[in-house]
Write a protein that holds these residues in place. Structure first.
Motif, PDB file in Angstrom:
ATOM      1  N   LYS A 228       0.189  -1.060   0.318  1.00  0.00           N
ATOM      2  CA  LYS A 228       0.319  -0.164  -0.106  1.00  0.00           C
ATOM      3  C   LYS A 228       0.886   1.444  -0.113  1.00  0.00           C
TER       4      LYS A 228
ATOM      5  N   SER B 295      -5.683  -3.192  11.860  1.00  0.00           N
ATOM      6  CA  SER B 295      -5.423  -3.390  13.819  1.00  0.00           C
ATOM      7  C   SER B 295      -6.247  -1.923  14.277  1.00  0.00           C
TER       8      SER B 295
ATOM      9  N   PHE C 271      -1.645  -8.839  11.758  1.00  0.00           N
ATOM     10  CA  PHE C 271      -2.563  -7.815  11.317  1.00  0.00           C
ATOM     11  C   PHE C 271      -1.742  -6.550  11.172  1.00  0.00           C
TER      12      PHE C 271
ATOM     13  N   GLU D 173       1.170  -3.586  10.933  1.00  0.00           N
ATOM     14  CA  GLU D 173       2.833  -3.021   9.967  1.00  0.00           C
ATOM     15  C   GLU D 173       4.286  -3.817  10.326  1.00  0.00           C
TER      16      GLU D 173
HETATM   17  N1  HSE Z   1      -1.613  -3.227   8.777  1.00  0.00           N
HETATM   18  C1  HSE Z   1      -2.822  -4.016   7.773  1.00  0.00           C
HETATM   19  C2  HSE Z   1      -3.866  -3.211   8.259  1.00  0.00           C
HETATM   20  C3  HSE Z   1      -2.862  -4.647   7.015  1.00  0.00           C
HETATM   21  O1  HSE Z   1      -3.984  -2.540   9.266  1.00  0.00           O
HETATM   22  O2  HSE Z   1      -5.180  -3.157   8.005  1.00  0.00           O
HETATM   23  C4  HSE Z   1      -3.622  -4.726   5.601  1.00  0.00           C
HETATM   24  O3  HSE Z   1      -3.053  -3.432   4.597  1.00  0.00           O
END
Ligand code: HSE
Length: 320
Positions: A99, A155, A182, A184
């Protein structure tokens, strides 16, 4: 690429998403897609896949003429950009989940794709299992799209749910989000709203045909939300959610931001809990629609990569 052609994949990254894709492809033989090589950074790590699949040499994938698709699911934006541009330049189609990299480079990557016979697809980069990008691109006329309101970061939604409904402390909830895969690798990207803002830039491109940079957006994460805030909100039948919002103004411009908001408990987005994401679209004639699904995690994200692999069969492309 014809519909019967075998997809021979070079995969970059074998973390939560990469490994998820590896497992998913083993269960979907009808797709005729197989992973030939996986490029990883740390060869010493124990992985549930044959050792001969792995390489640390990017060229082993990028220079292999038999590999016709590159799937890039690594965490580093600069390295991802280099891999994706090299792959597109050599005529390989690319499916990416990066992303941040997409938010930083989308126009040039779409231009690059235009010059080759390749496709660049990234459905998994926003809202994971919800097919939001192709829907925004295909289903709605830009002019008729009045507004979009969405939860696009799993997250932070997970953390808020755990804090407010299970009385977990912020740090414990974050730790859980990390353990479940979930968050990063630098979780401040989630917590401070960068991840949601990055996703919002290219969702706006597909919604309204506009180019937006993350720095163009007003955004904040949940770093200032306190456990006690929810008590106050809930007494008045509101929840607190990190919401990305965009609205078409009377002058044709689009107002967009990502901020924590009070959401009425009878609002569709209040129904979105834990790592789920949700998108509410208001448009002419269709009126209001609500899309809902898991927005983070191994298989939900791999499912979106899988949908892009299917779309490659009919050479699906975004063109701006
Ligand atoms: N870290 C991102 C979130 C992972 O929690 O949405 C999915 O793109």
């Amino acid at each position: 690429m014809d519909t019967h052609k075998q997809l021979t994949i070079g995969l970059f990254g074998f973390g939560v998403v990469g490994e998820g894709l590896y497992k998913v492809l083993k269960q979907t033989p009808s797709l005729k897609a197989s992973i030939k090589k996986v490029c990883i950074k740390h060869p010493g790590k124990k992985r549930e896949a044959p050792a001969e699949l792995f390489t640390t040499d990017r060229d082993a994938i990028l220079n292999d003429p038999e590999i016709n698709v590159v799937v890039e699911v690594i965490n580093e934006s600069d390295a991802a950009f280099e891999i994706v541009s090299r792959a597109l330049k050599s005529g390989k189609s690319v499916v990416s989940a990066s992303k941040k990299m997409i938010a930083e480079h989308l126009p040039e990557l779409l231009e690059l794709q235009k010059q080759t016979h390749a496709s660049f697809l990234y459905e998994s980069a926003a809202c994971a299992s919800i097919p939001v990008i192709r829907n925004l691109e295909e289903y709605y006329d830009n002019d008729l799209l009045h507004s979009i309101k969405a939860i696009v970061n799993g997250s932070t939604n997970f953390i808020l749910t755990k804090m407010f409904e299970e009385k977990l402390g912020f740090q414990d909830a974050l730790l859980l989000a990390q353990q479940l895969g979930f968050a990063e690798s630098d979780p401040s990207l989630d917590v401070e709203g960068y991840d949601a803002a990055n996703k919002w830039t290219f969702l706006l491109t597909h919604a309204y045909g506009i180019t937006v940079e993350t720095s163009d957006l007003v955004f904040s994460g949940i770093q200032h939300v306190q456990a006690g805030d929810a008590e106050v909100a809930r007494e008045k039948h509101y929840d607190i959610k990190l919401v990305a919002q965009a609205k078409k103004l009377a002058n044709g411009k689009v107002a967009a931001f990502v901020l924590p908001q009070f959401i009425r408990q009878d609002d569709h987005l209040a129904f979105v809990k834990n790592e789920f994401n949700g998108v509410v679209i208001e448009s002419g004639f269709a009126d209001k629609q609500f899309f809902y699904g898991k927005g983070a995690g191994s298989f939900p994200t791999a499912s979106a990569v899988l949908s892009d692999l299917s779309a490659l069969r009919y050479e699906y492309k975004y063109e701006y």
